[in-house]
Design a protein around this motif. Structure first.
Motif, PDB file in Angstrom:
ATOM      1  N   PRO A  78       0.831  -1.205   0.000  1.00 53.93           N
ATOM      2  CA  PRO A  78       0.000   0.000   0.000  1.00 53.93           C
ATOM      3  C   PRO A  78       0.867   1.257   0.000  1.00 53.93           C
ATOM      4  CG  PRO A  78       0.041  -0.998   2.177  1.00 53.93           C
ATOM      5  CD  PRO A  78       0.745  -1.937   1.258  1.00 53.93           C
ATOM      6  N   THR A  79       0.294   2.329  -0.481  1.00 57.60           N
ATOM      7  CA  THR A  79       0.993   3.610  -0.424  1.00 57.60           C
ATOM      8  C   THR A  79       0.774   4.219   0.949  1.00 57.60           C
ATOM      9  OG1 THR A  79      -0.889   4.873  -1.248  1.00 57.60           O
ATOM     10  CG2 THR A  79       0.668   3.997  -2.901  1.00 57.60           C
ATOM     11  N   ARG A 131      -1.222  14.068   7.632  1.00 56.22           N
ATOM     12  CA  ARG A 131      -1.041  15.061   6.581  1.00 56.22           C
ATOM     13  C   ARG A 131       0.428  15.465   6.450  1.00 56.22           C
ATOM     14  NH1 ARG A 131      -4.146  18.922   8.410  1.00 56.22           N
ATOM     15  NH2 ARG A 131      -2.516  20.358   9.028  1.00 56.22           N
ATOM     16  N   TYR A 132       1.108  15.699   7.583  1.00 56.77           N
ATOM     17  CA  TYR A 132       2.524  16.075   7.548  1.00 56.77           C
ATOM     18  C   TYR A 132       3.385  14.948   6.982  1.00 56.77           C
ATOM     19  CZ  TYR A 132       1.457  20.137  10.500  1.00 56.77           C
ATOM     20  OH  TYR A 132       0.965  21.310  10.998  1.00 56.77           O
ATOM     21  N   LEU A 133       3.123  13.727   7.409  1.00 53.99           N
ATOM     22  CA  LEU A 133       3.916  12.588   6.923  1.00 53.99           C
ATOM     23  C   LEU A 133       3.715  12.378   5.423  1.00 53.99           C
ATOM     24  CD1 LEU A 133       3.251  10.230   9.928  1.00 53.99           C
ATOM     25  CD2 LEU A 133       5.497  11.068   9.226  1.00 53.99           C
ATOM     26  N   ASP A 163       1.969   8.955  -2.402  1.00 51.73           N
ATOM     27  CA  ASP A 163       2.099   7.793  -3.289  1.00 51.73           C
ATOM     28  C   ASP A 163       3.357   6.967  -3.017  1.00 51.73           C
ATOM     29  OD1 ASP A 163       3.770   9.801  -4.141  1.00 51.73           O
ATOM     30  OD2 ASP A 163       3.410   9.473  -6.266  1.00 51.73           O
ATOM     31  N   CYS A 164       4.068   7.275  -1.934  1.00 55.76           N
ATOM     32  CA  CYS A 164       5.258   6.507  -1.537  1.00 55.76           C
ATOM     33  C   CYS A 164       4.820   5.140  -1.028  1.00 55.76           C
ATOM     34  CB  CYS A 164       6.006   7.260  -0.438  1.00 55.76           C
ATOM     35  SG  CYS A 164       7.334   6.330   0.321  1.00 55.76           S
ATOM     36  N   GLU A 165       5.409   4.070  -1.570  1.00 55.68           N
ATOM     37  CA  GLU A 165       5.080   2.731  -1.088  1.00 55.68           C
ATOM     38  C   GLU A 165       5.617   2.583   0.329  1.00 55.68           C
ATOM     39  OE1 GLU A 165       6.616  -0.092  -3.861  1.00 55.68           O
ATOM     40  OE2 GLU A 165       5.049   0.328  -5.328  1.00 55.68           O
TER      41      GLU A 165
END
Length: 185
Positions: free
Chosen positions: A76-77, A111-113, A120-122
């Motif tokens: 998951p992203t 939200r910050y992370l 979209d980072c895996e």
């Protein structure tokens, strides 16, 4: 290149089905490495030191890959995982409902992370060494426009770790949403 004192074997003759079992340290636990399209070489611990058993597992994996019976699910992203965590994990471990203020803070952390690492980072691309960059950027105010103290960053990383731990225990289609926690050391 293999080191003479470290054991390593490759199983499978066809390109794309080769499976390598090896030990990172002499006499240490065994690992398996396979090449996956779009992700490169993926390495996982076998959790044991039995070389014959490791070779048998590697042969089975290579034959399943050659037959096309293994389908890899994309991890998951970060955006998907955090959204699902916020929606589904509304109760504390003792069964009590989490407060609205706490949930709002968690949404802010998410939200910050997602803003820093990218929604979209895996998730399996998050590693402990990448957390240092986030901590420095967050403390300097590069994430939210305002510098924060160490306790704020600690709360955000604690939230991320709890979301990853939760995802390791949630099942989708009979498999965990996240195979392993990438931040578990």
């Amino acid at each position: 290149m293999a080191t003479p004192k470290r054991w390593s074997r490759t199983v499978g003759v066809q390109r794309g089905t080769r499976t390598r079992v090896f030990e990172r340290t002499h006499g240490g636990p065994l690992y398996v490495a396979v090449w996956m399209h779009g992700r490169g070489i993926v390495t996982r611990s076998l959790g044991h030191r039995d070389r014959e058993r490791a070779l048998q597992q590697a042969r089975e994996l290579a034959s399943l890959r050659a037959a096309g019976e293994i389908h890899y699910r994309k991890p998951p992203t970060l955006g998907e995982l955090l959204a699902r965590y916020l929606a589904e994990n509304r109760h504390a471990r003792d069964g009590s409902l989490k407060t609205e203020r706490y949930l709002r803070n968690c949404a802010t952390y998410a939200r910050y992370l997602a803003q820093w690492f990218g929604a979209d980072c895996e998730v399996d691309r998050l590693t402990p060494d990448r957390m240092g960059g986030y901590v420095q950027a967050r403390r300097a105010g590069q994430v939210s426009g305002k510098g924060v103290r160490a306790r704020s960053v600690q709360a955000e990383l604690s939230f991320l770790k709890s979301a990853l731990r939760w995802a390791s225990g949630v099942f989708q289609d009979g498999k965990p949403l996240l195979a392993s926690n990438p931040l578990a050391v």
